[in-house]
Design an enzyme around this catalytic site. Structure first.
Site, PDB file in Angstrom:
ATOM      1  CE  LYS A 156      -4.155   1.987   0.483  1.00 56.13           C
ATOM      2  NZ  LYS A 156      -5.183   1.942  -0.572  1.00 56.13           N
ATOM      3  CG  ASP A 213      -2.668 -12.783  10.395  1.00 61.02           C
ATOM      4  OD1 ASP A 213      -3.074 -13.935  10.149  1.00 61.02           O
ATOM      5  OD2 ASP A 213      -2.730 -12.275  11.518  1.00 61.02           O
ATOM      6  CG  ASP A 217      -7.080 -16.220   8.463  1.00 63.92           C
ATOM      7  OD1 ASP A 217      -6.170 -17.063   8.296  1.00 63.92           O
ATOM      8  OD2 ASP A 217      -7.435 -15.826   9.586  1.00 63.92           O
TER       9      ASP A 217
END
Length: 465
Positions: A156, A213, A217
């Protein structure tokens, strides 16, 4: 864990299991780390750690054992394969086969946080060149070893120009060393949207810690279930293998939990310790079990599944299929490394790094100013700059509010006062500014020195500056 160990034993894997106690029971004995000193000795001796999901008590100063273990043992690479098992596990993405390579030691997971004022808290995002080089090089080495065609970087740097900007820069530098592998870069928000919509557009994705992370998921879930994904944490001295999912105490002891995530984590472990044949037997027996419709409650689907089973029964089903391969799902084959060849490492020798010329040019002083009036604050601190320094600007949560701030900008009680010099300035002069502000009765929450590196600012401007 019991189910996984039974399957590993049935596979013929050459393992000598050494058990240690970690997690909630250790925490509640008053050990805030969640692991005893003797357990560290065990990990360093065996160099391999298969970890069941554990619970970290909320609040109370308890630190995540997952994060502690990864960082203490230098496990810089978190590898999370996310594969769909269509048509046996429900998914909108039947051709998904993505590997997330997540940086594991730094970023916001450094866990360096402060309460600056009654209203404002802070978390420091740390991105280092060595940390970025290790994880990005690992991603390309992984792609080459496993015949992957493309490595994508998510970051980003349109907003975090210094930290994520460094990650992007290092990616471009290292990508140039791998002309045989495609490379691309995505801003993480639109990249995440693309991954959720069209995951087959990606192969290996490398990311800083927090993005990795969250999105691993997401990737595991859209592939079919977070409960099916294993994870490897790779370091030079020790490696940890686990399920992606966390603990679920409400399911404990009921013969309900799906052991697949931990089992596939153990397959990654077998590959790491060069027991390729055993890894293939376990993985193919698991694939055949899934293909035969023997499913735990979390993935059971009427009309697709043939039998709903508990944890123990699922393990027995995998053991019963040991030596078999799937008929529809793609069977896996792991290649044994030649004797004497070490497991893949991202460490590569290189020449001396360039050390940039650093110049100290100013200081940011974060202060508590409960009146929330930046013009009054400027009057109070503007005359305290001292020789060669000037108050350049004041911001609130990154938005410039002085000079020429806008009345519409909402302000909290925490302000940053930036003092700058046109020429290099000694640290003592900056500390004198801090002392004068403190002597004026203004509460200082935090200070940050401002440097240039080879003439380039090592700090960002405030929004609107």
């Amino acid at each position: 864990m019991n189910a996984t160990l039974q399957i590993l034993e049935a596979s013929g894997a050459a393992l000598d299991i050494e058990t240690i106690e970690i997690g909630e029971k250790v925490y509640l004995r008053g050990n805030s780390a969640g692991i005893e000193p003797s357990s560290w000795k065990s990990l360093l001796r065996t160099k391999v750690f298969l970890k069941a999901p554990i619970t970290t008590p909320q609040g109370g100063g308890f630190k995540s054992l997952n994060v502690t273990t990864r960082k203490t043992l230098g496990q810089y690479a978190n590898v999370r394969p996310c594969v769909s098992y269509h048509p046996f596990v429900d998914t909108k993405h039947p051709n998904m086969d993505v590997v997330i390579v997540r940086e594991n030691e730094e970023d916001l997971y450094a866990g360096i946080e402060y309460q600056l004022t009654p209203e404002v808290t802070s978390c420091i995002k740390l991105i280092s060149r060595p940390g970025s080089e290790k994880i990005i090089r690992y991603a390309f080495e992984y792609a080459r070893l496993h015949n992957r065609k493309k490595v994508t970087c998510f970051m980003k740097d349109n907003i975090m120009k210094v930290t994520d900007g460094l990650f992007h820069k290092v990616f471009d530098e290292i990508a140039a060393l791998y002309p045989d592998i495609q490379k691309e870069v995505w801003i993480v928000d639109i990249g995440a949207a693309k991954m959720a919509d069209t995951p087959e557009a990606f192969d290996v994705i490398v990311m800083p810690n927090l993005y990795g992370d969250i999105l691993s998921d997401v990737a595991a879930q859209i592939a079919g279930s977070v409960g099916l994904a294993g994870s490897a944490n790779i370091g030079e001295a020790c490696a940890m293998f686990e399920a992606i999912h966390g603990s679920a105490p409400r399911r404990a002891g009921q013969n309900l939990a799906n052991p697949s995530g931990l089992l596939l984590g153990s397959v990654l472990m077998l590959v790491h310790i060069n027991q390729a044949e055993a890894a293939g037997r376990v993985h193919n027996a698991w694939l055949r079990t899934i293909e035969d419709g023997v499913h735990t409650y979390d993935i059971f689907t009427e009309g697709v599944s043939t039998q709903k089973v508990g944890t123990k029964e699922f393990a027995a089903a995998v053991i019963a299929r040991m030596g078999q391969k799937p008929n529809i799902l793609k069977a896996v084959t792991y290649v044994q490394r030649p004797e004497g060849v070490a497991s893949m490492s991202a460490e590569r020798p290189g020449g001396a790094s360039h050390i940039p010329a650093m110049e100290l040019k100013g200081i940011d002083v974060f202060v508590y100013w409960p009146s929330r009036n930046p013009n009054q604050l400027a009057e109070a601190v503007g005359g305290l700059a001292g020789e060669g320094l000037r108050l350049q600007m004041i911001d609130n949560r990154g938005v410039k509010v002085w000079p020429a701030g806008m009345a519409e900008t909402f302000c909290t009680d925490s302000f940053r006062c930036r003092f700058m010099s046109e020429t290099p300035v000694p640290m003592g002069r900056l500390l004198d500014v801090v002392k004068r502000i403190s002597d004026a009765g203004i509460d200082i929450a935090l200070t940050q020195s401002l440097r240039t590196f080879d003439g380039q600012n090592g700090f960002t401007l405030a929004q609107g500056q």
